[in-house]
Design an enzyme around this catalytic site. Structure first.
Site: not given
Ligand code: C6P
Length: 414
Positions: A233, A210, A129, A372, A207
Site C-alpha cells: 500500500k 492506511q 477492517h 472488508c 493498524d
Molecule cells: N485494505 C482495502 O481495499 P493487507 O491485506 O493485510 O495488506 O491489509 C489489510 C488491511 C488492514 N487494515 C486496514 C485499515 C486496511 O485497509 C487493510 C487492507 C484494503 O481497503 C484491502 S482489503
C-alpha cells in the site's frame, strides 16, 4: 490548482510509475483511484527487484558464499530503512511479515495468546477492517476473552468520551485500533488513544495499513507498542509487510510459526528460539520483496511524508467539494480536516458494482463493496459503497474525470 502547483511534483512522480502510462481499454488511459486497496509501484522498486533476481539472488542468513552475503545485506538494509521510516529505536524492532493481516495475527497468536486470560477485555473500534477484528474474534472464542468497541459517531469519528468510559469500565488488556479507516478515511488521534490506554495499563496495537503509506508516522512520538503495515500500500511489492513491536514485548513473546531461521538450537524434542526479530521469521522469507520494500520507503522518504500528507489533503478537499456537487451522491466519512484521501460514497440507489463497472469503461479504477469492513457498513445501514482513493500520483484533473463520468452514470441509470 493544477498538478504542478500541488505540494508534490506530481508530473515528475507520475513519470516514475510505468503503469500510469498505459491505456486500460483502447484509447482510454488509466485513472487509478484504488490505492487504498494497493498502490502502484515506481520503477525504482520494480528495477531493484529485477536487479536482485538478475544479480544477487540467494537465500539469506544461511550461505557463506558471496551471493548469500549480498542478499542478506540487502534484506537487512531494507529492515533498517523501514525502522528509520517509522522512527523505531532499532531495526530489530521490525519483524517482516507478509502483510498487515499477518502482523496483527502474529500479535494475536503470540503476545495475546500468552498474556490474556479468560474474562480479559480487548478494546477495538467499530471502524475496523476485518484484519483487526477476526483474529481477536478467533482468540476470544478460544480463550473466553471479551471484545468491546469504541463507537463511531454520526460524524464518522471515534467517540472519545465513550472511549474513556470504556477504559474505566472494562480496564482492557489490549487496545487495538485502525489509525486511518479504509472506508471513511477517518484519521484517528492515535497518540491520545495510546496515552489513555497506557494510563489503564493496556498494551496498544495500531493498524497502520492506511496511515503509514499516507502520513508521517513515528512510533516513538506515538508511543505505540505494536504497529502493523503492508509494503504494497506504500509503493512496495505485495507479499511483504512489517510488524513493529517494542523490543521488551518482542523479547518476551513466544515464537509465531515454527521452522528454519527462528531457532538457535534444535534437538529432537525441543528447541531454543533465535534472537528477535528472527524468532518470528520462520522459513525462507520474501527476500526480493523486502528489498523492494526498502526502496519504496526510500522513495516516500525522498518525497517527504509531510509533503505526501499535504498533497493528499489538497486532493481529498477538492474531491469532496466536487463530489458534493453531484445530486444524489453521499460521501461517508468526516469532514476533510479529519480525513485521509478516501471517498466512499453511495449514489442514488445505483448499485456500487454498476458504478465501478461504468467508471472502468472510462478507465477509472475504483473499488466497490464492503471493503472488508462489513460491521462498519452495517452501522451506516448500507451494504456497500463505491470507493475512490487517492495517492501521490493523483491529480485534480483525475478528480474532474471521476465527477464527469459520475454525471454520465447518473444519466444512464437515473
Ligand atoms: N485494505 C482495502 O481495499 P493487507 O491485506 O493485510 O495488506 O491489509 C489489510 C488491511 C488492514 N487494515 C486496514 C485499515 C486496511 O485497509 C487493510 C487492507 C484494503 O481497503 C484491502 S482489503
Amino acid at each position: 490548482m493544477t498538478a504542478s502547483t500541488l505540494p508534490l511534483d506530481v508530473a515528475h512522480i507520475r513519470a516514475d510509475f510505468p503503469i500510469l502510462q498505459r491505456e486500460v481499454h483502447p484509447g482510454v488511459p488509466l485513472v487509478y483511484l484504488d490505492s487504498t486497496a494497493t498502490s502502484q509501484k515506481p520503477r525504482q522498486v520494480i528495477e531493484v527487484m529485477d536487479v536482485f533476481y538478475r544479480r544477487a539472488n540467494a537465500n539469506i542468513h544461511r550461505g557463506i558464499h558471496a551471493l548469500a552475503e549480498e542478499a542478506t545485506a540487502a534484506y537487512e538494509d531494507a529492515r533498517a530503512k523501514i525502522a528509520r521510516f517509522i522512527g523505531a529505536a532499532s531495526p530489530r524492532e521490525i519483524v517482516y511479515t507478509r502483510n498487515t493481516t499477518e502482523s496483527i495475527n502474529l500479535v494475536a497468536y503470540t503476545w495475546a495468546r500468552r498474556n490474556l486470560q479468560e474474562g480479559d477485555v480487548i478494546l477495538l473500534t467499530e471502524m475496523e477492517h476485518h484484519s483487526n477484528l477476526i483474529p481477536w474474534q478467533i482468540l476470544a472464542a478460544e480463550k473466553g476473552l471479551r471484545l468491546e468497541f469504541i463507537p463511531v459517531t454520526e460524524e464518522a469519528l471515534l467517540d472519545l468520551e465513550a472511549y474513556h468510559r470504556l477504559l474505566e469500565r472494562h480496564r482492557p488488556k489490549l487496545v487495538s485500533f485502525t489509525h486511518m479507516s479504509n472506508v471513511l478515511g477517518t484519521i484517528n488521534p492515535a497518540k491520545e488513544i495510546i496515552a489513555a490506554a497506557h494510563a489503564v495499563g493496556a498494551v496498544t496495537l495500531v493498524d497502520g495499513a492506511q496511515s503509514v503509506p499516507h502520513l508521517p508516522v513515528d512510533v516513538g512520538e506515538l508511543q505505540a507498542d505494536f504497529l502493523a503495515f503492508s509494503a504494497h500500500k506504500m509503493c512496495g511489492p505485495t507479499g511483504v509487510g512489517a510488524l513493529y513491536g517494542r523490543m521488551e514485548l518482542l523479547e518476551a513473546m513466544p515464537p509465531f510459526l515454527g521452522g528454519g531461521e527462528m531457532i538457535k538450537k534444535v534437538e529432537l524434542r525441543s528447541f531454543r528460539t533465535n534472537e528477535v526479530p528472527h524468532k518470528f521469521e520462520a522459513g525462507t522469507p520474501a527476500i526480493a520483496e523486502a528489498v523492494g520494500f526498502g526502496v519504496a520507503v526510500d522513495y516516500l522518504a525522498s518525497l517527504g511524508m509531510e509533503a505526501v500528507a499535504a498533497h493528499e489533503r489538497e486532493i481529498i478537499a477538492y474531491a469532496l467539494e466536487r463530489l458534493e456537487e453531484v445530486p444524489g451522491l453521499k460521501v461517508f466519512g468526516p469532514s476533510a480536516e479529519h480525513k485521509g484521501a478516501v471517498a466512499s460514497f453511495t449514489f442514488q440507489g445505483i448499485h456500487p458494482h454498476d458504478i465501478a463497472y461504468e467508471l472502468d469503461r472510462e478507465g477509472i479504477a475504483v473499488r466497490a463493496g464492503h471493503h472488508c469492513a462489513m460491521p462498519l457498513h452495517n452501522k451506516f445501514h448500507i451494504p456497500a459503497t463505491t470507493r475512490a482513493s487517492f495517492y501521490i500520483y493523483n491529480t485534480r484533473e483525475e478528480v474532474d474525470k471521476l465527477v464527469e463520468t459520475l454525471y454520465k452514470v447518473k444519466e444512464l441509470y437515473g
